[in-house]
Design an enzyme around this catalytic site. Structure first.
Site, PDB file in Angstrom:
ATOM      1  N   CYS A 150      47.763  34.056  44.454  1.00  0.00           N
ATOM      2  CA  CYS A 150      46.831  33.143  44.244  1.00  0.00           C
ATOM      3  C   CYS A 150      45.523  33.794  44.723  1.00  0.00           C
ATOM      4  O   CYS A 150      44.352  33.547  44.257  1.00  0.00           O
ATOM      5  CB  CYS A 150      47.044  31.790  45.343  1.00  0.00           C
ATOM      6  N   ASP A 151      45.499  34.614  45.653  1.00  0.00           N
ATOM      7  CA  ASP A 151      44.352  35.501  46.021  1.00  0.00           C
ATOM      8  C   ASP A 151      43.390  35.935  45.103  1.00  0.00           C
ATOM      9  O   ASP A 151      42.258  35.915  44.820  1.00  0.00           O
ATOM     10  CB  ASP A 151      44.589  36.537  47.186  1.00  0.00           C
ATOM     11  N   ALA A 152      44.248  36.503  44.018  1.00  0.00           N
ATOM     12  CA  ALA A 152      43.436  37.047  42.821  1.00  0.00           C
ATOM     13  C   ALA A 152      42.599  35.980  42.093  1.00  0.00           C
ATOM     14  O   ALA A 152      41.688  36.831  41.368  1.00  0.00           O
ATOM     15  CB  ALA A 152      44.469  37.515  41.740  1.00  0.00           C
ATOM     16  N   LEU A 153      42.648  34.817  42.037  1.00  0.00           N
ATOM     17  CA  LEU A 153      41.713  34.026  41.560  1.00  0.00           C
ATOM     18  C   LEU A 153      40.519  34.066  42.337  1.00  0.00           C
ATOM     19  O   LEU A 153      39.369  33.279  41.765  1.00  0.00           O
ATOM     20  CB  LEU A 153      42.415  32.520  41.813  1.00  0.00           C
ATOM     21  N   PHE A 154      40.415  34.577  43.315  1.00  0.00           N
ATOM     22  CA  PHE A 154      38.837  34.823  43.940  1.00  0.00           C
ATOM     23  C   PHE A 154      38.370  36.122  43.548  1.00  0.00           C
ATOM     24  O   PHE A 154      37.207  36.448  43.156  1.00  0.00           O
ATOM     25  CB  PHE A 154      38.991  34.801  45.522  1.00  0.00           C
TER      26      PHE A 154
END
Length: 371
Positions: A150-154
């Site tokens: 999910c961090d990739a979405l930042f």
């Protein structure tokens, strides 16, 4: 009669009360002068205390905040520092062309390009993203999708949308939509309105999987902070008439409402969103990203001001109790993939500073806050 135990408890209650004694009418903590000076102090301390290679993902978050601090203060020293950073890296992203972490720094390159109009500042970013769009890499081979955590979405979606906006090329928006929805389909819990960190934290149909000590699913505060902060950055770039915009706004509103209900009394969010009692102490980075996103939502008219302003006010008050006199943002959970307890007032990371700076850059814009 006040015993030693009750006396100690009373002392700490009074201490906590004094920390959060600010009111919305306080001309201090919400005043533009206070916010600007505090932001500059955080920038100064953090740039004097580097921790990672410049193109590391942590610095992607930091420099997004530093650029926001420049936009807020127009301080030429901050701009000089940003330009010096880009020159040091020769405007290059990290080495892994298909890994979201390695283009996070490119958010700042593109923002600086918009000021200076020097193509060499964004050409390596363009080349990297175009290669990612054409050549399947290790991330797809190992995980089935490119943005599998999910961090990739930042880290990546704001870059793709910045390119689409800056270059007037809708193909970048389409690429972002495709990759983003894959991550959403894998990790977004439609009942909880939160993202799992990756598929290691999903619960199967039989109810089996990793859970917190209270039996709740594991939803990491900073992980969801990355997502909602990234959504704000993405929506800043996505054209108002883009066919996917309403989908992203719906997601933003769902997460905002959920996070509003998970804020703790001190204005901060705990490392584990659904098991706050097991993780005492507010976590600075997740709280900073949440404060930023919710304040941005108010400023854009996406979130109802009457409903969300108290949440943002408490968050900003809470965040400022984490900043030391010299400008170090503490109570930041170290690098990791899940909620942790191994941090304290002395724990700092560059993304904690970035989150604080982003928060300040939007809190200062809320009309009437310092009156």
């Amino acid at each position: 009669m006040i015993t030693r135990t009750t006396g100690t408890r009373l002392f700490f209650m009074l201490l906590i009360g004094s920390l959060f004694a600010f009111t919305p009418a306080d001309p201090g903590i919400f005043s533009p002068d206070y916010i600007k000076s505090r932001m500059l102090k955080v920038v100064d301390w953090q740039l004097k205390n580097p921790k990672h290679e410049t193109t590391h993902w942590t610095n992607g978050a930091l420099y997004a905040g530093v650029f926001a601090a420049y936009e807020t203060t127009k301080d030429p020293v901050v701009l000089d520092s940003l330009m010096a950073m880009g020159e040091r890296t020769n405007w290059q992203p990290g080495a892994r062309y298909d890994h979201a972490d390695d283009i996070a720094i490119c958010q700042t390159y593109i923002n600086l390009y918009r000021l200076k109009k020097d193509r060499r500042m964004i050409q390596p970013t363009i080349d990297t993203v175009q290669k990612m769009s054409r050549v399947p890499g290790k991330e797809v081979a190992n995980h089935g999708i490119t943005w599998w955590w999910c961090d990739a979405l930042f880290m990546a979606p704001p870059v793709l949308c910045q390119l689409g906006n800056t270059l007037k090329q809708p193909a970048y928006f389409a690429l972002n939509d495709s990759l983003y929805r894959q991550t959403y389909d894998l990790l977004y819990n439609k009942e909880e309105h939160l993202f799992a960190r990756d598929d290691n934290y999903l619960i199967n149909a039989a109810g089996e999987g990793k859970k917190e000590s209270n039996g709740q699913k594991i939803f990491w505060s900073r992980g969801n902070g990355w997502v909602i902060g990234g959504l704000a950055l993405l929506l800043q770039e996505l054209p108002k008439n883009h066919p996917s915009r309403d989908w992203y706004i719906t997601l933003f509103k769902q997460m905002s409402e959920r996070l509003r209900g998970l804020q703790q009394a001190d204005g901060l969010w705990r490392s584990s969103l659904l098991d706050p009692a097991a993780f005492p102490g507010g976590e600075g980075s997740g709280s900073g990203f949440d404060c930023y996103a919710l304040a941005w939502g108010i400023n854009q008219g996406i979130l109802d001001k009457k409903t969300y302003l108290p949440t943002v006010q408490k968050a900003w008050m809470g965040l400022n109790t984490l900043v030391s006199p010299e400008g170090r943002v503490g109570w930041v959970q170290p690098i990791g993939a899940d909620p942790r307890k191994n941090f304290s007032a002395d724990s700092w990371e560059v993304y904690g500073s970035g989150a604080y700076l982003l928060a300040g850059s939007e809190v200062i814009k809320i009309r009437g806050l310092s009156k």
